[in-house]
Design a protein around this motif. Sequence first.
Motif, PDB file in Angstrom:
ATOM      1  N   GLY A 460      30.575 -40.322 -31.690  1.00 43.09           N
ATOM      2  CA  GLY A 460      29.491 -41.343 -31.451  1.00 43.09           C
ATOM      3  C   GLY A 460      28.281 -40.182 -31.295  1.00 43.09           C
ATOM      4  N   ALA A 461      27.030 -41.099 -30.444  1.00 41.60           N
ATOM      5  CA  ALA A 461      25.126 -40.768 -30.529  1.00 41.60           C
ATOM      6  C   ALA A 461      25.700 -39.564 -29.316  1.00 41.60           C
ATOM      7  N   ALA A 462      24.843 -38.737 -28.523  1.00 42.32           N
ATOM      8  CA  ALA A 462      24.718 -37.727 -27.463  1.00 42.32           C
ATOM      9  C   ALA A 462      23.338 -38.067 -26.940  1.00 42.32           C
ATOM     10  N   VAL A 463      23.428 -37.918 -25.478  1.00 45.11           N
ATOM     11  CA  VAL A 463      22.410 -37.323 -24.592  1.00 45.11           C
ATOM     12  C   VAL A 463      21.873 -35.785 -24.032  1.00 45.11           C
ATOM     13  N   ASP A 464      21.429 -35.381 -23.775  1.00 47.77           N
ATOM     14  CA  ASP A 464      20.906 -34.105 -23.938  1.00 47.77           C
ATOM     15  C   ASP A 464      19.553 -33.516 -22.918  1.00 47.77           C
ATOM     16  N   ILE A 465      20.264 -32.497 -22.560  1.00 49.91           N
ATOM     17  CA  ILE A 465      18.772 -31.711 -21.878  1.00 49.91           C
ATOM     18  C   ILE A 465      18.357 -30.767 -22.902  1.00 49.91           C
ATOM     19  N   GLY A 466      17.581 -31.077 -22.987  1.00 49.00           N
ATOM     20  CA  GLY A 466      16.211 -29.820 -24.132  1.00 49.00           C
ATOM     21  C   GLY A 466      15.518 -30.675 -25.129  1.00 49.00           C
ATOM     22  N   PRO A 467      16.306 -30.248 -26.268  1.00 48.27           N
ATOM     23  CA  PRO A 467      15.444 -30.975 -27.467  1.00 48.27           C
ATOM     24  C   PRO A 467      15.907 -32.470 -27.243  1.00 48.27           C
ATOM     25  N   PRO A 468      14.663 -33.100 -28.531  1.00 43.92           N
ATOM     26  CA  PRO A 468      14.043 -32.527 -29.659  1.00 43.92           C
ATOM     27  C   PRO A 468      12.694 -32.531 -28.539  1.00 43.92           C
ATOM     28  N   VAL A 469      11.980 -32.284 -27.006  1.00 42.30           N
ATOM     29  CA  VAL A 469      10.758 -32.346 -26.232  1.00 42.30           C
ATOM     30  C   VAL A 469      11.027 -31.606 -25.726  1.00 42.30           C
ATOM     31  N   GLY A 470      12.707 -31.170 -25.016  1.00 40.46           N
ATOM     32  CA  GLY A 470      12.259 -30.314 -24.299  1.00 40.46           C
ATOM     33  C   GLY A 470      11.885 -28.974 -24.083  1.00 40.46           C
ATOM     34  N   GLY A 471      12.781 -28.150 -23.153  1.00 43.11           N
ATOM     35  CA  GLY A 471      11.997 -26.767 -23.004  1.00 43.11           C
ATOM     36  C   GLY A 471      10.170 -26.274 -23.112  1.00 43.11           C
ATOM     37  N   THR A 472      10.558 -25.458 -24.764  1.00 41.10           N
ATOM     38  CA  THR A 472       9.378 -24.885 -24.782  1.00 41.10           C
ATOM     39  C   THR A 472       8.953 -25.706 -26.577  1.00 41.10           C
ATOM     40  N   GLY A 473       8.254 -26.075 -26.801  1.00 42.95           N
ATOM     41  CA  GLY A 473       8.148 -27.334 -27.500  1.00 42.95           C
ATOM     42  C   GLY A 473       7.140 -26.307 -29.061  1.00 42.95           C
ATOM     43  N   TRP A 474       5.927 -25.541 -28.406  1.00 35.25           N
ATOM     44  CA  TRP A 474       5.102 -24.705 -29.101  1.00 35.25           C
ATOM     45  C   TRP A 474       4.792 -23.674 -29.189  1.00 35.25           C
ATOM     46  N   ALA A 475       4.350 -23.871 -27.388  1.00 39.46           N
ATOM     47  CA  ALA A 475       3.347 -23.495 -25.938  1.00 39.46           C
ATOM     48  C   ALA A 475       3.166 -21.951 -26.433  1.00 39.46           C
ATOM     49  N   PRO A 476       2.458 -20.713 -26.401  1.00 40.14           N
ATOM     50  CA  PRO A 476       2.812 -19.422 -26.355  1.00 40.14           C
ATOM     51  C   PRO A 476       3.072 -18.777 -25.026  1.00 40.14           C
ATOM     52  N   MET A 477       4.342 -18.048 -24.674  1.00 33.83           N
ATOM     53  CA  MET A 477       3.989 -17.733 -23.411  1.00 33.83           C
ATOM     54  C   MET A 477       2.855 -16.677 -23.215  1.00 33.83           C
ATOM     55  N   SER A 478       3.202 -15.625 -22.014  1.00 35.01           N
ATOM     56  CA  SER A 478       2.050 -15.332 -22.005  1.00 35.01           C
ATOM     57  C   SER A 478       2.390 -13.961 -21.248  1.00 35.01           C
ATOM     58  N   TYR A 479       2.003 -12.833 -20.730  1.00 38.65           N
ATOM     59  CA  TYR A 479       2.876 -11.579 -19.959  1.00 38.65           C
ATOM     60  C   TYR A 479       1.837 -10.507 -19.076  1.00 38.65           C
ATOM     61  N   SER A 480       2.350 -10.391 -18.116  1.00 46.92           N
ATOM     62  CA  SER A 480       1.821  -9.630 -17.263  1.00 46.92           C
ATOM     63  C   SER A 480       2.430  -8.263 -17.118  1.00 46.92           C
ATOM     64  N   PRO A 481       1.649  -7.637 -17.398  1.00 45.86           N
ATOM     65  CA  PRO A 481       1.999  -6.028 -17.799  1.00 45.86           C
ATOM     66  C   PRO A 481       2.129  -5.384 -16.112  1.00 45.86           C
ATOM     67  N   GLU A 482       1.266  -6.052 -14.974  1.00 50.81           N
ATOM     68  CA  GLU A 482       0.978  -5.957 -13.418  1.00 50.81           C
ATOM     69  C   GLU A 482       1.896  -6.390 -13.344  1.00 50.81           C
ATOM     70  N   ASN A 483       1.997  -7.326 -13.254  1.00 50.16           N
ATOM     71  CA  ASN A 483       3.255  -8.272 -12.700  1.00 50.16           C
ATOM     72  C   ASN A 483       4.854  -8.540 -12.798  1.00 50.16           C
ATOM     73  N   GLU A 484       4.492  -7.536 -14.272  1.00 55.06           N
ATOM     74  CA  GLU A 484       5.944  -7.915 -15.129  1.00 55.06           C
ATOM     75  C   GLU A 484       6.865  -8.826 -14.720  1.00 55.06           C
ATOM     76  N   LEU A 485       5.445  -9.587 -15.477  1.00 59.31           N
ATOM     77  CA  LEU A 485       6.492 -11.822 -15.537  1.00 59.31           C
ATOM     78  C   LEU A 485       5.995 -11.977 -16.422  1.00 59.31           C
ATOM     79  N   LEU A 486       6.606 -13.963 -17.406  1.00 58.78           N
ATOM     80  CA  LEU A 486       6.623 -13.994 -18.154  1.00 58.78           C
ATOM     81  C   LEU A 486       5.933 -15.196 -17.854  1.00 58.78           C
ATOM     82  N   TYR A 487       4.865 -15.929 -18.584  1.00 58.82           N
ATOM     83  CA  TYR A 487       4.812 -17.316 -18.045  1.00 58.82           C
ATOM     84  C   TYR A 487       4.886 -17.778 -19.220  1.00 58.82           C
ATOM     85  N   ALA A 488       6.032 -19.216 -18.935  1.00 53.60           N
ATOM     86  CA  ALA A 488       6.869 -19.742 -19.968  1.00 53.60           C
ATOM     87  C   ALA A 488       6.429 -21.248 -20.055  1.00 53.60           C
TER      88      ALA A 488
END
Length: 761
Positions: A460-488
């Motif tokens: 049968g069909a399936a319902v899920d969390i995430g794709p096709p529009v969940g998570g990160t669609g295309w947007a670039p992450m950034s990174y702060s070396p000062e804070n040691e954090l990634l931003y998604a």
Amino acid sequence: MGSASKLGWRTAVLGIVAVCALAAVIAGCGGSGGTTTAPAEAETTTENEGTTEPTAAIEPFETPSTNWPVDGGDYGHEFHSSLDEVNTSNVDQLKGDFMLKLESGTAAKYSHEENVLAINGKLYISTGEDDVIAVDPKTGKEIWRHEGNLDPAISSVCCGWESRGLAYNGKETIYNARIDGKVVALNINTGEVEWETEVFNWKTDNATSISAPLYYNGLLYVGNSGSEFLARGRVTALDAETGKIKWRFWTTGNGHDPVADPTWEGESAKLGGSGLWHAPAIDKKTNELIFGTSTSGPDVNGSKRGGEDLYSDSIMAIDATTGEYKWHFQIVHHDVWDNTVNSPVVLFTAHIHGKDIPAAAITPKSPWVYAVNRETGKPIWPGKEEKVPQAPENKTWPTQWIPSYKPLVPMVITDKEFKEASEQIRASEAIPNAKTIKIRRPPNNDPAADVYTPSGTKVGAAVDIGPPVGGTGWAPMSYSPENELLYACGQKGIGFSAQSPIDGKFIPGEVSLGGLLGAISFNQPGYLEAVDQNTGEPVWTYHMKNAEGKPESCYSGSVTTAGNLVFVGKNDGEFVALNAKTGEELWHFQTGAGANAPATVFESEGEEKIAIVAGGNALAGSTHGANLWVFSLGGEVEELPGLEKAGEAIKHAGEEESAKEKEEKEAEPSEGGEAEAAGAPNAEAGKEVFAENCSTCHGATGHGGNGGPDLTTMPKAKEQAGAEDQVTNGGGGMPAFGGSLSKEEIANVAAYVVEDINGGK
């Protein structure tokens, strides 16, 4: 004009998001594919003459400061600036230096996702029309413009016409990889064409290029998208001086690839998708290109492509000089969910158990950030291969890599969400048994099942969390070396899929998914999530909300600075600055259109400046425009009063009259008699509105396009009032266009749909 039925992929994504998304397909796209360069207008320039010549001193391996010479700022795609003049103590004083209307890509099929380059005191921008524009950031005036003149008949663009940036060789040339498969080298001083090469043919290959190209050590690297059209993924390396193709690396194997070839059944690799949505990163120490790949093709139906399907849905490395395979880590085996790895790779150094680990991180549509050791391709954060639900008829893989750190979104499908997904499945015409098909709902808080419950002709069909529009669609992450954090940047997405009994086939210009793929809506709760670089654990979350406090998707990349700031744009036009350590909002500014592109931070005449193009997004359904903003602490331009007023000043491509002139003209009696004076619908005029705004999703004839439904199957599309209501108010996965099109345009396009497409006259 659009509903949830026949949600074959982008009806939930394109349709859901931007079915009929405003786009000047004819008037806004120019001619038949040639390219031209226009000089700056007279007022822009004697002061600029002779001031644009760059030097070769720019080093893209260094964290950017004065310049921003490559998409992402540097070759590691950190989207981070070492400038700190603007910081947490004074960012609230930021104002605009200027806003320049680029007048390119303002209609709804276009998405402004471009990362502006800043090179030796000048800005360089590419748009979804593949226009390349040079701007003086001191005066806010255009220096030169190279017009893309894209063929309006291009039909193999999945999710909006866009260009995510340019490449620069450190000397006198910038490069643009175009939607039509051509790569153009331009003189950075004049915009004149130095060479042009066709890397692929969109008509026969179904491929397009929307990612920025990448220059490194004499070579220019170009990727392609088009998995939804069964375009085969590849990295193409060109001689940057001549445009001659040097080599290709095929991301589905090449017939003598001992790693990838055995993972595709039969000849399925030739239609296997696995494209590139972003430019690679470069590890200078190992001389490697590191990049992510998209989903297998056909997206939903894996019955003819048994195996893991390498190198789809992977983060991988190849030799930058030869294209030789080095390593890979496959995030999703044998993808039948569209769990594409869309965002660019970010390179950084992790600190784990007292050791420095050279790392590469990436975000797919599932709700985690993934990081690997970039010397080995092995994950650096905890997780393991776990058993997942199966659909033997879809030849699903028995296990998937499940991280043991916390996901970025709640792993819960509510009763309301499941009901909405079920209703859309039942209404679909993408599968023959939609009315009776079983619908699988995974148990909540079980990541392996919540993300990886597959569909099948038997299960049968399936319902899920995430794709096709969940998570990160295309947007670039950034990174702060000062804070040691990634931003998604991402969102909680409730998607659904259903394998069709008929597997997808390659058809020039047509989406081929092998079944039903969609989501309950695009605008699901979005967030900007700070993630610990050493553990993968979320640290803080900024919830994306509009002025009314309602959740909206996160559909722009973020940028960080040494001033402890992270900048991110919003669908409602707000451009905001957050404390990078805590996530506290410190500043916001209304740009007048959807702020859906990552910003650029640079220095001009000793002053830190921030640039962003706010132009809206076809998938996000945000207000369109083409507003280049430059901000500084010395700026004097106040924010715009809002989207509506800002939008009134922006003409759609092909419009010659101002809004005021149009209103005055509409108020005058016409020679056509009482009915015409009263605004009687004009189907002939509606044909152009349809081409400009709707054909990118519904197809040129209205019989289905990039996932948009066949309008002859839509009940509301068969009568004038119903069609007008649908266009005005949206619904069923389609955004409202009452604020984007005039009443006359809505009436006319409705008449065209009813009378011409549905033969209702």
